[in-house]
Design a protein around this motif. Structure first.
Motif, short mmCIF file in Angstrom:
data_model
loop_
_atom_site.label_atom_id
_atom_site.label_comp_id
_atom_site.label_asym_id
_atom_site.label_seq_id
_atom_site.Cartn_x
_atom_site.Cartn_y
_atom_site.Cartn_z
N LEU A 35 -87.42 68.81 -41.54
CA LEU A 35 -88.20 69.58 -40.46
C LEU A 35 -87.55 70.82 -40.38
CD1 LEU A 35 -89.55 66.53 -38.25
CD2 LEU A 35 -90.59 67.85 -40.17
N GLY A 36 -86.43 71.26 -40.75
CA GLY A 36 -85.79 72.29 -40.30
C GLY A 36 -85.07 72.33 -39.09
N LEU A 37 -84.85 71.17 -38.45
CA LEU A 37 -84.25 71.00 -37.33
C LEU A 37 -82.69 70.76 -37.52
CD1 LEU A 37 -86.92 68.57 -35.76
CD2 LEU A 37 -86.81 71.07 -35.40
N SER A 38 -82.11 70.84 -36.25
CA SER A 38 -80.47 70.59 -36.03
C SER A 38 -80.38 69.20 -36.15
CB SER A 38 -79.79 71.22 -34.79
OG SER A 38 -80.24 72.65 -34.86
N PHE A 39 -79.00 68.56 -36.30
CA PHE A 39 -78.94 67.18 -36.38
C PHE A 39 -77.44 67.06 -35.55
CE2 PHE A 39 -75.91 64.23 -38.68
CZ PHE A 39 -76.80 62.93 -38.37
N LEU A 40 -77.78 65.85 -34.76
CA LEU A 40 -76.58 65.68 -34.01
C LEU A 40 -76.26 64.19 -33.96
CD1 LEU A 40 -74.43 66.28 -31.98
CD2 LEU A 40 -76.12 65.79 -30.00
N ASP A 41 -75.07 63.71 -34.74
CA ASP A 41 -74.58 62.38 -34.87
C ASP A 41 -73.61 62.11 -33.49
OD1 ASP A 41 -73.29 60.32 -35.47
OD2 ASP A 41 -72.45 60.81 -37.51
N THR A 42 -74.21 61.49 -32.73
CA THR A 42 -73.57 61.27 -31.27
C THR A 42 -72.43 60.08 -31.60
OG1 THR A 42 -74.94 59.71 -30.51
CG2 THR A 42 -75.47 62.04 -29.96
N GLY A 43 -72.72 59.41 -32.63
CA GLY A 43 -71.60 58.45 -32.80
C GLY A 43 -70.24 59.03 -33.15
N ALA A 44 -70.52 60.21 -34.04
CA ALA A 44 -69.03 60.85 -34.60
C ALA A 44 -68.41 61.29 -33.15
CB ALA A 44 -69.58 61.85 -35.39
N MET A 45 -69.19 61.54 -32.14
CA MET A 45 -68.51 62.14 -30.83
C MET A 45 -67.65 61.12 -30.29
SD MET A 45 -71.45 64.55 -29.54
CE MET A 45 -70.68 65.71 -28.45
N TYR A 46 -68.11 59.81 -30.25
CA TYR A 46 -67.46 58.83 -29.71
C TYR A 46 -66.37 58.46 -30.44
CZ TYR A 46 -70.80 58.41 -25.74
OH TYR A 46 -71.68 58.75 -24.76
N ARG A 47 -66.44 58.57 -31.75
CA ARG A 47 -65.35 58.29 -32.84
C ARG A 47 -64.42 59.17 -32.54
NH1 ARG A 47 -65.77 54.85 -37.06
NH2 ARG A 47 -68.04 53.58 -36.92
N ALA A 48 -64.68 60.43 -32.57
CA ALA A 48 -63.81 61.71 -32.43
C ALA A 48 -62.60 61.31 -31.09
CB ALA A 48 -64.49 62.78 -32.30
N MET A 49 -63.63 60.98 -29.99
CA MET A 49 -62.85 60.81 -28.62
C MET A 49 -61.96 59.69 -28.97
SD MET A 49 -62.34 61.68 -25.47
CE MET A 49 -63.68 62.49 -24.90
N THR A 50 -62.44 58.48 -29.61
CA THR A 50 -61.43 57.27 -29.97
C THR A 50 -60.38 57.79 -30.54
OG1 THR A 50 -63.46 56.06 -29.65
CG2 THR A 50 -61.50 55.00 -30.70
N TRP A 51 -60.58 58.50 -31.80
CA TRP A 51 -59.44 59.09 -32.80
C TRP A 51 -58.39 59.90 -31.84
CZ3 TRP A 51 -57.79 63.70 -33.72
CH2 TRP A 51 -56.79 63.83 -34.57
N TRP A 52 -58.78 60.36 -31.02
CA TRP A 52 -57.83 61.46 -30.21
C TRP A 52 -57.03 60.48 -29.41
CZ3 TRP A 52 -56.50 62.24 -25.15
CH2 TRP A 52 -55.79 63.31 -24.79
N MET A 53 -57.89 59.56 -28.52
CA MET A 53 -56.97 58.48 -27.86
C MET A 53 -55.94 57.80 -28.46
SD MET A 53 -58.13 58.73 -24.68
CE MET A 53 -59.56 59.35 -23.97
N LEU A 54 -56.23 57.17 -29.67
CA LEU A 54 -55.51 56.50 -30.66
C LEU A 54 -54.27 57.52 -31.06
CD1 LEU A 54 -57.65 54.51 -32.46
CD2 LEU A 54 -56.32 53.58 -30.80
N THR A 55 -54.40 58.69 -31.46
CA THR A 55 -53.46 59.66 -32.15
C THR A 55 -52.75 60.19 -30.81
OG1 THR A 55 -55.08 60.51 -33.62
CG2 THR A 55 -53.17 61.80 -32.99
N ASN A 56 -53.05 59.95 -29.51
CA ASN A 56 -52.10 60.49 -28.61
C ASN A 56 -51.77 59.44 -27.64
OD1 ASN A 56 -52.34 63.76 -28.15
ND2 ASN A 56 -54.27 62.95 -29.08
#
Length: 238
Positions: A35-56
């Motif tokens: 449809l020519g729309l943008s796409f947002l994977d919000t699960g990836a955002m929570y995973r990114a936050m979790t990765w940062w927490m574990l890394t730090n």
């Protein structure tokens, strides 16, 4: 007339929710591309936050510590359906966030209200700057993040179908059978945790269209949702 005109030019938001293995990521991205729309994977955002927490070395089981730390990482989601990206503090983490350690801990981090408040703000910001509109997939898109979405869909599938799909995805990535078995078993645990959390649980919005993908091909699901969006949304000209 003014109200109707404003509504006709409101950003198109397609909210697609569902449990793990329902196919929402693949379907959402394909619908957005078609449809020519943008796409947002919000699960990836929570995973990114979790990765940062574990890394730090933040104790992700300590909700207070997570709440304090969650303002620190800079998380940026690229919304191009042909090549979505996710970075933390400028680092591409699209690979690391899919590892078993992040998968095992993401539900705990996602349950912290301060984390959800911060990421919901980022998610809404992504929709605001999407020129033609956006397809956002996750677990609380229609119920919390975009309660006035143009179209709401709740994808589901039988537990057997979801487990088989997840196992096939993991085999395609070259993971060994022991790891696949462990991660598949974790699927039901994550769904139970996400459905029972106090803040923004996984649930079907009252006005969402339920689509059971158990016996449908990928193309059938994409076609059904694409048609639904075309029927209900006034898409801007390309």
């Amino acid at each position: 007339m003014e109200t109707a005109d404003r509504a006709s030019h409101a950003p198109v938001v397609v909210a697609i929710d569902g449990p793990s293995g329902s196919g929402k990521s693949t379907v959402s991205r394909a619908v957005a591309a078609r449809l020519g729309l943008s796409f947002l994977d919000t699960g990836a955002m929570y995973r990114a936050m979790t990765w940062w927490m574990l890394t730090n070395d933040v104790d992700v089981e300590d909700a207070e510590a997570v709440a304090i730390a969650c303002t620190k990482p800079v998380i940026v989601s690229g919304t191009d359906a042909d090549g979505p990206t996710i970075t933390v503090d400028g680092q591409d983490v699209s690979g690391p966030i899919r590892g078993p350690e992040v998968t095992a801990k993401v539900s705990a981090v996602a349950a912290v209200p301060a984390v959800r408040t911060r990421l919901v703000e980022l998610q809404r910001g992504c929709a605001e700057v999407a020129e033609r509109g956006i397809v956002a997939e996750g677990r609380d898109m229609g119920s919390v993040v975009f309660p006035h979405a143009t179209v709401k869909v709740f994808l589901t599938a039988s537990e057997t179908a979801r487990a088989e799909r997840r196992a096939a995805e993991l085999r395609a990535k070259g993971l060994d059978e022991a790891t696949i078995t462990a991660m598949a078993a974790d699927l039901a645990r994550r769904d139970a945790a996400d459905s029972s959390r106090e803040t923004a649980p996984l649930t079907q919005a009252a006005d969402a269209v339920l689509v059971d993908t158990s016996d449908l091909t990928l193309e059938q699901v994409i076609g059904r949702i694409t048609a639904l969006v075309e029927e209900q949304a006034a898409l801007p000209a390309a």
